[in-house]
Each structure stands twice: as structure tokens, then as C-alpha cells.
Design a protein around this motif. Sequence first.
Motif, short mmCIF file in Angstrom:
data_model
loop_
_atom_site.label_atom_id
_atom_site.label_comp_id
_atom_site.label_asym_id
_atom_site.label_seq_id
_atom_site.Cartn_x
_atom_site.Cartn_y
_atom_site.Cartn_z
N ALA A 297 0.82 -1.21 0.00
CA ALA A 297 0.00 0.00 0.00
C ALA A 297 0.86 1.26 0.00
O ALA A 297 0.52 2.26 -0.65
CB ALA A 297 -0.94 -0.01 1.20
N SER A 298 1.97 1.23 0.73
CA SER A 298 2.85 2.40 0.76
C SER A 298 3.48 2.65 -0.61
O SER A 298 3.55 3.80 -1.07
CB SER A 298 3.93 2.22 1.82
N VAL A 299 3.92 1.59 -1.27
CA VAL A 299 4.53 1.75 -2.60
C VAL A 299 3.51 2.26 -3.60
O VAL A 299 3.76 3.21 -4.36
CB VAL A 299 5.14 0.42 -3.07
N LEU A 300 2.34 1.65 -3.63
CA LEU A 300 1.33 2.04 -4.61
C LEU A 300 0.81 3.46 -4.36
O LEU A 300 0.49 4.19 -5.30
CB LEU A 300 0.18 1.03 -4.58
N SER A 301 0.71 3.86 -3.10
CA SER A 301 0.27 5.22 -2.81
C SER A 301 1.31 6.24 -3.28
O SER A 301 0.95 7.32 -3.75
CB SER A 301 0.03 5.38 -1.31
N LEU A 302 2.59 5.89 -3.16
CA LEU A 302 3.64 6.81 -3.59
C LEU A 302 3.72 6.94 -5.10
O LEU A 302 3.89 8.03 -5.65
CB LEU A 302 4.99 6.35 -3.04
N ILE A 303 3.59 5.82 -5.80
CA ILE A 303 3.79 5.82 -7.25
C ILE A 303 2.50 5.99 -8.02
O ILE A 303 2.51 6.04 -9.25
CB ILE A 303 4.51 4.52 -7.68
N SER A 304 1.38 6.11 -7.33
CA SER A 304 0.08 6.17 -7.99
C SER A 304 0.01 7.24 -9.09
O SER A 304 -0.50 6.96 -10.17
CB SER A 304 -1.03 6.40 -6.95
N PRO A 305 0.51 8.47 -8.90
CA PRO A 305 0.43 9.46 -9.99
C PRO A 305 1.26 9.10 -11.22
O PRO A 305 1.05 9.69 -12.29
CB PRO A 305 0.95 10.75 -9.34
N LEU A 306 2.19 8.16 -11.09
CA LEU A 306 3.08 7.80 -12.19
C LEU A 306 2.68 6.52 -12.89
O LEU A 306 3.33 6.11 -13.86
CB LEU A 306 4.52 7.67 -11.69
N LEU A 307 1.63 5.86 -12.41
CA LEU A 307 1.22 4.59 -13.01
C LEU A 307 0.71 4.80 -14.43
O LEU A 307 0.15 5.84 -14.76
CB LEU A 307 0.13 3.93 -12.16
N GLY A 308 0.91 3.77 -15.26
CA GLY A 308 0.42 3.80 -16.64
C GLY A 308 1.29 4.58 -17.60
O GLY A 308 0.88 4.80 -18.74
N GLN A 309 2.49 4.99 -17.19
CA GLN A 309 3.36 5.79 -18.05
C GLN A 309 4.69 5.10 -18.38
O GLN A 309 5.58 5.73 -18.94
CB GLN A 309 3.64 7.14 -17.38
N GLY A 310 4.82 3.84 -17.99
CA GLY A 310 6.03 3.11 -18.34
C GLY A 310 7.21 3.35 -17.42
O GLY A 310 8.36 3.12 -17.81
N TYR A 311 6.97 3.81 -16.19
CA TYR A 311 8.06 4.00 -15.24
C TYR A 311 8.61 2.65 -14.78
O TYR A 311 7.93 1.62 -14.86
CB TYR A 311 7.60 4.80 -14.03
N CYS A 312 9.85 2.67 -14.30
CA CYS A 312 10.50 1.47 -13.79
C CYS A 312 10.87 1.72 -12.33
O CYS A 312 11.65 2.62 -12.02
CB CYS A 312 11.75 1.12 -14.60
N LEU A 313 10.32 0.89 -11.44
CA LEU A 313 10.46 1.08 -10.00
C LEU A 313 11.44 0.06 -9.42
O LEU A 313 11.40 -1.12 -9.78
CB LEU A 313 9.10 0.92 -9.33
N THR A 314 12.30 0.52 -8.52
CA THR A 314 13.22 -0.35 -7.81
C THR A 314 12.84 -0.36 -6.33
O THR A 314 12.65 0.70 -5.74
CB THR A 314 14.67 0.12 -7.96
#
Length: 571
Positions: A297-314
Motif C-alpha cells: 500500500a505504501s509503494v502504490l500510494s507513492l507511485i500512484s500518480p506515475l502509473l500507466g506511463q512506463g516507469y521502472c520502479l526499484t
Amino acid sequence: MASSSRRRLSPRTLMQEFDDSEDEQLLFSDSSDSYVANMSSSDSESDSDDFTEEVESIRTWIAKEPTQNNPAPPRFPFTGEPGQKVPCDPNPLAYLKLFLDEAIIQIIVEETNRYAEQQPGPFRRFARGKRWEPVTHDDIWLFLAILILQGVVGKPRQTSYWSTNRLIATPFFATVMSENRFSLIMKNLHFMNNETFDEATHPAPKLWKIYDLFQMVIRKFQSVYVPERDVSVDESLMAYKGRLAWKQYISSKHARFGIKSFELCKSNSGYIWNAIIYTGKGTQFDPSYSQFGLASASVLSLISPLLGQGYCLTTDNYYTSPELYEHLIRHKTDSYGTVRPNRRNLPSAFSAQKLKPGEITAWQKGKLMALRWKDKKDVSVLSTVHNTDTAAAKNRAGKTIQKPQVILDYNQTMGGVDRADQCITFYPVVRKQQRKYYKKIFRHLVEQCLWNSYVLYKKQNDRPLPHFDYILKVCEEICLQHQQPQSEANRPGRRASYVVNPVRLTGRHFVEHVPPTERKATPTRMCVMCCSKRGPNGKKVRKETRFYCPECDVGLCAVPCFKIFHTQEVY
């Protein structure tokens, strides 16, 4: 019966039934279209059993041989628009004001003055609070300059910055703001109206004193700059040992005790783009991810505005899980990171097999790969963009060894949060003696704003200043733009009081007569150089002069004090 219980389906029929499952559709998202295309093109040519086996390889974990010929899953196309979105002047202070803008300063001014008015009057005759004057924008900026400079000039106690002891004296602080004024502002520093607080309706009651300001700063981080493709999520710990119910203990962190926050940073620069302060059970995550555990939940809440744009998360092993990565795949976001081998939904044999040094074992599930590699100890990783390829790398002993490419990439992109924390601690605005948690969080926000401004400054300048010089330049510009020399120099009852002009050693200065006033046609002022000395009897010298420097607004003897003042660092 046997034929009806085990009917042979055509590849197209099997594909339709498989697509009906929402959980499996994530494995056929845009980047996995090649898998679907290969399957669909073999409707009339390949056998149904072969097709079923290929579908099962996407539905379940399949062991993979660690060869160099396995193609890596394709990345999602990156459609983001990275870069700085708000233009500003090349002045270093202008970059800081991108985050600490007038709206934020105005809230600090209003709430600080309001809080001071709400306090009961001091009862002692000579109490410091009786000398309180409402703060202005200039006062808050000078207050911030002192906070930033205290991170550069370290001293054990707050009052030491205004000490007149020659062994530790730093005269510049007293010329910016008196110790009484600074202490009163720090005492009344506030960011929220106490009278309007309602615990039942507030979204974060544990953070209510700083919550609104914190959210404003985070929104500034996101609106001013959009990060490039590679981002990382990790936890940060701000040292705090006061009494606080949601104080955390993390043995791997240098501070060990403090206020924990989840942060999303740009991998290579450490730009802080999003953050969530952890307050225990009441931590505010995105409500749409309530079905996930704390880490996901913490990861998804942080990256939520960037979803669907092809970002790569580590991510590291605290956050990494098949559940999280499959959800990211569904939203066109790649990811990789270390994982705990006993995570749920990993292959049952993932942690059971014993490996020899340098040996690799891997499993594949559609776009998701799970890999274990034996170095001095086992290293487990998950990735949606890597295969089992290895590359030459040197270990700490300088010996060249073969490492999986996913581990090399992880080492390159995971350090965003750690890089930001490390650079911030070089010149910390936070002090250990700060007791109020919300004031300490505010100091930490100033640190983060200063760091993000420096990251943007480096990107926009071919020959940027070093971090240390950048901080000094910011403080110098604050003093030049927000300091009022006349109000300080003409305060009654003070000898040789003046405001130091930060560019007095480099600017063009000329001596002039002190301008006449209504009372005196030929007024005089105390020479700051002569009055800083002591006579043979140990008493301070008082010497009047008719000359002064209009740029520095200080009285100076024409000879030799004017020359000494503008050519020497110490006076």
C-alpha cells in the motif's frame, strides 16, 4: 465420460477462456503482447497440448535454465514527460522559492502570529515574551536562513551562535537576527490554527499540527519536476528520541530511533518526489489500495500518480512481492528488486534449493522472473524486465566475477532515497535538541526543499556550485533580499549595531558623508571598526565619525577603517 471430462479445446477457445480471468489478464498487458501474438498466430499450425503448455507457463511458475539466450521481457514504453515544469531565474534562491513559495510563507506568518496572540501574557516583569512583535515575511525568511546556516556551522547549543566568547563567536548571526527574536519565533512557530482542529474529521489527527503544510510541500515537489523513468522507493528515518507514540526503531538506520517516512525518489539524482509519514495504524495511504498490506500500500500510494506511463520502479526486500509486481504490470509499470525468499506466491522450491557459489537458479511466470544467485550468501530478486544474463563486475577485493545483470542494475538504481538522506545529513537543518515533533518535521522539510532545489540547480547549470557553496549562496541571497538594515541599525540603546552586507568584500563601495537629519545638519555615527576594539583599560572604545558606507549602511572612519572593513574577513 473420459472424453467429456478432458475435452480438447482449440487454441482460440482456450485463449478466450483464459482471457476471462481478470487475474491472468495482467500477464497479457501491452508489454506481453508478443506472447499473445505468438500464440494466436499458431491457431491452425500448433498442437493444442503445446499451446496449453505455453499458456500454463504464463499462468504458473516454470523453472528456467540460466542461459544467455533467454530473451528478456520487453519494457513498457515510457510515455512520461520528465523535466522541470516551472521556470525560474538562475539565482540559487529562486530554486528554493519554487518549493517554499509565498503561499507557504504566508501560512507560517499568519499561524505564528495567531499562536502568539493565543498564548497567555507573561507574568514576570522582564519576561522575554513581553518583547514579542508580529513576524513578517522578511522575518520568516531570515529565520530560515539562520536555520540553514546552523547546519553549516555546527555548535552544541542554540545560544552558542550568539555567544560573544572569542573562542566560539560567530558575529554574523547577531547581525541577521538577535537571539531573543530568534528564540521567540522558534517558540511561537506554528502551522495550524489550534481552535479549528477537529480530531473526528481530520484525515491525519496524529500529524494535524504539520499535515497541511507537509501536503503543500509534497505537491510542490510533484508539480515543479517530473522524474525520469527510473525511480526507487525506500524508507527514511528522521532522528527523534522524544516522547511520541508512533516513534520507530530501525536497527539498520544510523539514527535507529525516529520518525519514519516512505519516500519515492529519482534513482540517479535523489530528487524527493513523494513522501508519506508513517504514524502507525492511522497512516494515510491511498484508500483505493486498502486491500493490500502495509508494504504494498505504501509503494502504490507513492507511485500512484506515475502509473500507466512506463516507469521502472526499484524496491528492496521489505516491499518486493509477486502481488505488488503483478499489480504494477497491470498498470504498465516495470519493477525489480530484492525479495525475501519466503514471500507468498513465490515458487515452492525457490528457497529450498541449495546453491554453490556463483550458481544461478530462476523461475519465470509470464513477465515476472524470480532469480536466486549465490555469492557469499544467497541473493533473491524479482524482475519484470530482466532475464538470467550475467555480466562481468569487480567485487570489493578487486576480483572480476560474473554477476546477474538484474543485480547490477539494482545496485545502480536503488540508492535514490539513501543518496538524498546522505547529502542532507552533511548540512543538517534538524537539531537534536528540538523537542516538538512538528517543528522537527518542519526543519526536515526545509532540508528536503533545499536538497531538491540543489538537484534542479545542478540540472540547469553547466558549471554548478558545490553543495556547500550553494547553501552559502542561498543564505547570502536571503540576507540581501529580506534584511532591513535601517530597522536594525537605528534601534535605540545599541552600540555599533549594524547589518553585515554579504557582498561587502566583492562589491563596489564608496565613502560618503552621513546624510543630514531634521535635528542635525552634520550628524555622526559610531565607527563599527573602532567600536569593536577595546582600549588599554579593557573597556570598549566609542568613536564617532562623519563618514559611512551607504551600501553596507555602517559608520566608518574614512582612513583606515573603510579600507579594512571592505578588505578583511575578520573585523
